[in-house]
Design a protein around this motif. Structure first.
Motif, short mmCIF file in Angstrom:
data_model
loop_
_atom_site.label_atom_id
_atom_site.label_comp_id
_atom_site.label_asym_id
_atom_site.label_seq_id
_atom_site.Cartn_x
_atom_site.Cartn_y
_atom_site.Cartn_z
N ALA A 219 3.45 -6.80 -10.49
CA ALA A 219 2.83 -6.21 -9.30
C ALA A 219 1.89 -7.21 -8.63
N LEU A 220 1.15 -7.95 -9.43
CA LEU A 220 0.22 -8.94 -8.88
C LEU A 220 0.96 -10.03 -8.10
N SER A 221 2.18 -10.32 -8.53
CA SER A 221 2.95 -11.37 -7.84
C SER A 221 3.38 -10.94 -6.43
N LEU A 222 3.28 -9.66 -6.14
CA LEU A 222 3.70 -9.16 -4.82
C LEU A 222 2.54 -8.93 -3.86
N ILE A 223 1.34 -9.32 -4.26
CA ILE A 223 0.18 -9.18 -3.38
C ILE A 223 0.48 -9.91 -2.06
N ASP A 224 0.14 -9.27 -0.97
CA ASP A 224 0.34 -9.76 0.40
C ASP A 224 1.77 -9.62 0.91
N THR A 225 2.66 -9.00 0.14
CA THR A 225 4.00 -8.69 0.66
C THR A 225 3.83 -7.68 1.78
N GLY A 226 4.59 -7.83 2.83
CA GLY A 226 4.48 -6.94 3.98
C GLY A 226 4.91 -5.51 3.70
N TYR A 227 4.35 -4.59 4.47
CA TYR A 227 4.69 -3.17 4.37
C TYR A 227 5.84 -2.87 5.33
N ARG A 228 6.73 -2.01 4.87
CA ARG A 228 7.79 -1.48 5.73
C ARG A 228 8.15 -0.10 5.23
N PHE A 229 8.08 0.91 6.10
CA PHE A 229 8.43 2.26 5.71
C PHE A 229 9.87 2.29 5.19
N ILE B 71 0.34 1.27 -8.82
CA ILE B 71 0.46 0.83 -10.22
C ILE B 71 -0.92 0.43 -10.72
N TYR B 72 -1.36 1.10 -11.78
CA TYR B 72 -2.67 0.83 -12.35
C TYR B 72 -2.66 -0.54 -13.05
N LEU B 73 -3.71 -1.33 -12.79
CA LEU B 73 -3.83 -2.66 -13.37
C LEU B 73 -4.78 -2.70 -14.56
N GLY B 74 -5.72 -1.78 -14.61
CA GLY B 74 -6.81 -1.84 -15.57
C GLY B 74 -8.10 -2.12 -14.82
N HIS C 246 -1.00 -1.31 -4.61
CA HIS C 246 -0.20 -0.37 -3.83
C HIS C 246 0.19 -0.99 -2.50
N ALA C 247 1.09 -0.29 -1.81
CA ALA C 247 1.58 -0.75 -0.50
C ALA C 247 1.23 0.32 0.53
N PRO C 248 0.00 0.27 1.05
CA PRO C 248 -0.40 1.27 2.04
C PRO C 248 0.08 0.90 3.44
N SER C 249 0.43 1.89 4.22
CA SER C 249 0.88 1.61 5.58
C SER C 249 -0.27 1.15 6.47
N THR C 250 -1.49 1.58 6.18
CA THR C 250 -2.62 1.26 7.05
C THR C 250 -3.02 -0.21 7.00
N ASN C 251 -2.87 -0.87 5.87
CA ASN C 251 -3.26 -2.28 5.74
C ASN C 251 -2.10 -3.19 6.12
N GLY C 252 -0.87 -2.71 5.92
CA GLY C 252 0.30 -3.51 6.26
C GLY C 252 0.70 -4.52 5.21
N HIS D 270 -1.68 -4.70 -1.70
CA HIS D 270 -2.97 -5.22 -2.12
C HIS D 270 -3.57 -4.38 -3.25
N ILE D 271 -4.71 -4.84 -3.75
CA ILE D 271 -5.42 -4.17 -4.85
C ILE D 271 -6.55 -3.34 -4.27
N THR D 272 -6.71 -2.14 -4.80
CA THR D 272 -7.81 -1.26 -4.41
C THR D 272 -8.43 -0.69 -5.67
N ARG D 273 -9.71 -0.40 -5.60
CA ARG D 273 -10.42 0.22 -6.73
C ARG D 273 -10.16 1.72 -6.73
N MET D 274 -10.07 2.29 -7.93
CA MET D 274 -9.88 3.74 -8.06
C MET D 274 -11.09 4.50 -7.54
N ASP D 275 -12.26 3.89 -7.59
CA ASP D 275 -13.46 4.58 -7.10
C ASP D 275 -13.70 4.34 -5.61
N ASN D 276 -12.74 3.74 -4.92
CA ASN D 276 -12.80 3.60 -3.47
C ASN D 276 -13.00 5.01 -2.88
N PRO D 277 -13.95 5.20 -1.98
CA PRO D 277 -14.23 6.55 -1.48
C PRO D 277 -13.00 7.29 -0.93
#
Length: 177
Positions: free
Chosen positions: A62-72, A138-141, A147-153, A156-163
């Motif tokens: 999953a880490l190797s795919l960081i910055d891969t583009g989003y496509r619905f 996918i949880y990293l620890g 994850h691949a969110p549509s909003t960021n495009g 990328h990595i996000t924290r679980m405690d992100n508001p």
């Protein structure tokens, strides 16, 4: 007053500070960090399991795919990935595990686990579109997921405690022993 060489190191101001620092470092190294608990998750007295080999492979891939583009609807990195396509692709490549469908379809498979028991490679599900299980990552620890969110495009990595995500967390599932 005795000569400085006769005063024990711990009694000298600089020596006392150094001794205290060493003691704090050693104490920190000897403690086990508490099990991470997500906001709203029930308390669990069960100790966390170590990550499985397959789970670690999934997390690393999953880490190797960081910055891969989003496509619905995207199911491979060259064309772009959406969240469920990313999970399906990574599980197939890293663990030779076939998983498919939408985030909601994937949420019906695997074994539900308590959020306090998350390990690398487990899946985390969120309600991001006012419908259950509309997003998966996918949880990293260490409280982070890919994850691949549509909003960021981009993946990328996000924290679980992100508001945003902590309020929308729904479930965790494991596919590995």
């Amino acid at each position: 007053m005795p000569p400085a060489s006769a005063v024990p190191v711990a009694m000298r101001p600089a020596g006392a500070i150094a001794a205290l620092c060493v003691a704090l470092v050693l104490a920190a190294c000897s403690t086990v960090p508490p099990v991470e608990r997500l906001p709203g998750a029930p308390e669990s007295n069960t100790p966390a399991l170590p990550a499985s080999d397959a789970g670690n492979e999934v997390a690393i891939y999953a880490l190797s795919l960081i910055d891969t583009g989003y496509r619905f609807g995207g199911k491979n990195p060259s064309a772009g990935l959406d969240c469920s396509g990313m999970v399906s692709y990574i599980f197939g490549q890293a663990a030779n595990y076939r998983i498919s469908g939408s985030a909601a379809d994937i949420a019906r498979k695997g074994r539900q686990i308590d959020a306090s028991q998350l390990r690398a490679g487990d899946l985390v599900f969120f309600n991001t579109m006012n419908k259950p299980f509309s997003h998966v990552g996918i949880y990293l620890g260490d409280g982070r997921f890919v994850h691949a969110p549509s909003t960021n495009g981009r993946v990328h990595i996000t924290r679980m405690d992100n508001p945003y995500f902590s309020k929308r967390f729904e479930m965790a599932r494991s596919y590995f022993n």
